[in-house]
Design an enzyme around this catalytic site. Structure first.
Site, short mmCIF file in Angstrom:
data_model
loop_
_atom_site.label_atom_id
_atom_site.label_comp_id
_atom_site.label_asym_id
_atom_site.label_seq_id
_atom_site.Cartn_x
_atom_site.Cartn_y
_atom_site.Cartn_z
N LYS A 50 0.84 -1.21 0.00
CA LYS A 50 0.00 0.00 0.00
C LYS A 50 0.87 1.25 0.00
O LYS A 50 0.62 2.19 -0.76
CB LYS A 50 -0.94 -0.02 1.22
CG LYS A 50 -2.05 -1.06 1.10
CD LYS A 50 -2.79 -1.27 2.42
CE LYS A 50 -3.80 -2.41 2.26
NZ LYS A 50 -4.48 -2.77 3.52
N GLN A 94 -4.58 -0.87 9.69
CA GLN A 94 -4.48 -2.22 9.11
C GLN A 94 -5.11 -3.25 10.05
O GLN A 94 -4.80 -3.28 11.25
CB GLN A 94 -2.99 -2.55 8.84
CG GLN A 94 -2.76 -3.89 8.19
CD GLN A 94 -3.32 -3.98 6.76
OE1 GLN A 94 -3.31 -3.01 6.02
NE2 GLN A 94 -3.83 -5.14 6.40
N ASP A 117 -10.84 3.41 4.31
CA ASP A 117 -11.24 2.00 4.27
C ASP A 117 -12.76 1.88 4.23
O ASP A 117 -13.29 0.78 4.05
CB ASP A 117 -10.70 1.27 5.52
CG ASP A 117 -9.69 0.20 5.16
OD1 ASP A 117 -9.60 -0.13 3.97
OD2 ASP A 117 -9.01 -0.29 6.08
#
Ligand code: NAD
Length: 294
Positions: A50, A94, A117
């Protein structure tokens, strides 16, 4: 006839090119911060990819690395600091978080305007109403892959296997918004195989290699394999396996995503797209063009 292989890498490249072009028009680079807590090797691999992609498309990136035993309060403290910084447009925490940390509480702490997200309850709620801007990256990527082979989903029957907050539920909401009739299966579904046999589109997000067999699939159906399970490669390392028994499915389906090279690259590309969207929206809001969300 064998199924068309949907090339997630090629489609991700196109998305990333558009993101890089969009980012280059902004007065300052979009900023993406990633918080990672603990030592999960797979999570570290994902975070590295990422950060690499974010740098390639011209974003400012930061990685906040916390120890496994950092505790929820420390994670919330880092989130609060990032929420307050103007040059950070996107915050990604994460998952999975270390044991004992309440994921929903951490997600709720992220500024919804920076929730790249798409997991904050506000963004999840907006998605179900069909008005979401920050859509969870994996379902967003799956939808692009599906639409590359079925541009109009009206009247189709979709089956989503797996009902997590991060993949299955938002995937079902996106398909519904495209006028597909959606069946959402999970661990307690009585006969997932029977349900799948009627589907024009199957999205499997479970994490059980080989779950979806060739005889689960209606001829010419579109099969999207989200599952990624690390299995030994026989050479002392690991390889990724999807949920779908690919060699069987490719003989029945009309189109199918491989693992790797299908959904994974699109997830990262959609994260970059969300960060650009967040950066543009925050700028417009600061200029008074939008009502403040948070
Ligand atoms: P999760 O464990 O949170 O959810 C799994 C879901 O599968 C649950 O809803 C559970 O009820 C359901 N399930 C379990 N066994 C089942 C069965 N036999 N039949 C039907 N449903 C069953 O997992 P998740 O976070 O949603 O991830 C799912 C998979 O997708 C994992 O392999 C994960 O690594 C992968 N994933 C891939 C990407 C990517 O970018 N490629 C992104 C996110 C997740």
């Amino acid at each position: 006839m064998l199924a068309e292989i949907i090339d997630g890498r090629a489609q991700a490249r196109l998305v990333l090119e558009q993101v890089a072009a969009g980012a280059s028009k902004l007065p300052r680079p979009p900023g993406l911060a990633v918080i990672i807590a603990g030592d999960d090797p797979a999570s570290h691999v994902y975070v590295r990819s990422k950060v690499r992609r974010a740098t390639e498309v011209g974003f400012h990136t930061e990685k906040i690395q916390l120890p496994e035993d950092c505790g929820e309060a420390r994670i919330l403290e880092e989130v609060a600091k990032l929420n307050a910084r103007d040059e950070i447009d996107g915050i990604l925490v994460q998952l999975p978080l270390p044991k004992g940390v309440n994921t929903l509480r951490v997600m709720a702490a992220v500024d919804p305007a920076k929730d790249v997200d798409g997991l904050h309850a506000l963004n999840a709620g907006m998605l179900t109403q069909g008005s979401g801007e920050l859509i969870p990256c994996t379902p967003s990527g799956c939808m692009k892959l599906i639409k590359s082979v079925i541009p109009d989903l009206t009247g189709t029957h979709s089956v989503v296997i797996g009902a997590s907050n991060i993949v299955g539920k938002p995937m079902a909401a996106l398909l519904l918004a495209e006028h597909s009739t959606v069946t959402l299966c999970h661990i307690h579904t009585r006969d997932t195989q029977f349900v799948c046999r009627g589907a024009d589109i199957i999205v499997s997000a479970v994490g059980k290699p080989g779950l979806v067999r060739g005889d689960w699939i209606k001829p010419r159906a579109v099969v999207i394999d989200v599952g990624t399970t690390r299995v030994p490669d026989g050479k002392g390392g690991f390889k990724l396996k999807g949920d779908v028994e690919f060699d069987e499915a490719v003989k029945v389906a009309g189109a199918i995503t491989p693992v790797p090279g299908g959904v994974g690259p699109m997830t990262i590309a959609c994260l970059m797209e969300n960060t650009l969207t967040a950066a543009i929206a925050r700028r417009e809001r600061a200029e008074g063009a939008w009502p403040v969300l948070s």
